[in-house]
Design a protein around this motif. Structure first.
Motif, short mmCIF file in Angstrom:
data_model
loop_
_atom_site.label_atom_id
_atom_site.label_comp_id
_atom_site.label_asym_id
_atom_site.label_seq_id
_atom_site.Cartn_x
_atom_site.Cartn_y
_atom_site.Cartn_z
N TYR A 1 -35.14 1.94 35.07
CA TYR A 1 -33.73 2.29 35.23
C TYR A 1 -33.53 3.59 36.01
O TYR A 1 -32.40 4.04 36.20
CB TYR A 1 -33.04 2.37 33.86
N GLY A 2 -34.63 4.21 36.45
CA GLY A 2 -34.54 5.41 37.28
C GLY A 2 -34.14 6.66 36.53
O GLY A 2 -33.57 7.58 37.13
N VAL A 3 -34.43 6.72 35.23
CA VAL A 3 -34.01 7.89 34.45
C VAL A 3 -35.17 8.60 33.75
O VAL A 3 -34.95 9.40 32.84
CB VAL A 3 -32.92 7.51 33.40
N PHE A 4 -36.40 8.33 34.18
CA PHE A 4 -37.56 8.99 33.56
C PHE A 4 -37.90 10.25 34.35
O PHE A 4 -38.14 10.20 35.55
CB PHE A 4 -38.76 8.06 33.52
N ASP A 5 -37.92 11.39 33.66
CA ASP A 5 -38.27 12.67 34.27
C ASP A 5 -39.78 12.86 34.13
O ASP A 5 -40.27 13.15 33.04
CB ASP A 5 -37.51 13.79 33.57
N GLU A 6 -40.50 12.66 35.23
CA GLU A 6 -41.97 12.73 35.20
C GLU A 6 -42.45 14.10 34.75
O GLU A 6 -43.46 14.21 34.05
CB GLU A 6 -42.54 12.40 36.59
N GLU A 7 -41.73 15.14 35.16
CA GLU A 7 -42.15 16.50 34.84
C GLU A 7 -42.04 16.78 33.34
O GLU A 7 -42.91 17.40 32.74
CB GLU A 7 -41.28 17.48 35.62
N LYS A 8 -40.97 16.30 32.72
CA LYS A 8 -40.74 16.56 31.30
C LYS A 8 -41.34 15.48 30.39
O LYS A 8 -41.47 15.67 29.19
CB LYS A 8 -39.23 16.65 31.03
N GLY A 9 -41.66 14.33 30.97
CA GLY A 9 -42.27 13.26 30.19
C GLY A 9 -41.31 12.53 29.28
O GLY A 9 -41.69 11.97 28.26
N CYS A 10 -40.02 12.54 29.66
CA CYS A 10 -39.03 11.85 28.84
C CYS A 10 -37.87 11.36 29.71
O CYS A 10 -37.75 11.74 30.87
CB CYS A 10 -38.49 12.79 27.75
N ALA A 11 -37.05 10.53 29.11
CA ALA A 11 -35.85 10.04 29.79
C ALA A 11 -34.81 11.16 29.83
O ALA A 11 -34.73 11.97 28.91
CB ALA A 11 -35.28 8.83 29.06
N VAL A 12 -34.01 11.16 30.89
CA VAL A 12 -32.83 12.02 30.92
C VAL A 12 -31.67 11.24 30.30
O VAL A 12 -31.84 10.09 29.89
CB VAL A 12 -32.49 12.48 32.37
N ARG A 13 -30.48 11.83 30.24
CA ARG A 13 -29.32 11.18 29.62
C ARG A 13 -28.68 10.21 30.61
O ARG A 13 -27.81 10.61 31.37
CB ARG A 13 -28.30 12.23 29.20
#
Length: 155
Positions: A108-120
């Motif tokens: 869905y294009g909402v995974f933040d690779e740097e933080k290792g989690c989905a954004v809102r």
């Protein structure tokens, strides 16, 4: 780098994830039956996430009824989600995108690779499985539930 998520008019990627009770939930289960509010959030037990999910709980009839199904997705394990749901009284499906880690969030294009989690990211998907409305906010920025209600009203 800001994540934008998939765009409106796109066919929503199907997925199969476990909920907080270990049951399998598929997006395609709702096709032809219900519109889906698909909500990605970073982590259980964090301040903004807890606030958003409890606000949804408090307005649940608008988001979980004969016409609409709310699905909340994080990269937490199903065990974490079960404890979180019990602590906060969340009676709607909390889905675990834990392993393969972030696979659905990435689709869905909402995974933040740097933080290792989905954004809102929130996606409103119609009964035909097409994304009709989206919003993607940064990690610290809560979303406005009234926007969801308006978007659902336009379907």
């Amino acid at each position: 780098m800001a994540l934008a998520g998939i765009t409106t008019g796109t066919k929503a990627p199907d997925f199969e994830l476990k909920n907080q009770h270990g049951e399998t939930v598929r997006l395609s289960d709702f096709r032809g039956e219900k519109n889906v509010v698909l909500l990605f959030y970073p982590f259980a037990f964090t301040g903004v996430c807890t606030g958003e999910l409890c606000a949804l709980r408090d307005e649940l009839p608008k988001f979980a009824n004969d016409d609409v199904q709310l699905l909340a997705v994080s990269n937490d394990s199903p065990f974490t989600l079960r404890v979180f749901a019990e602590k906060e009284g969340l009676d709607y499906p909390l889905l675990s995108d834990f392993w393969p880690h972030g696979e659905v969030s990435r689709a869905y294009g909402v995974f933040d690779e740097e933080k290792g989690c989905a954004v809102r990211g929130t996606f409103i998907i119609d009964k035909d499985g097409v994304v009709r409305w989206t919003v993607v906010n940064g990690l610290p920025d809560a979303r406005d539930l009234n926007e969801y209600v308006a978007a659902l009203g336009s379907l």
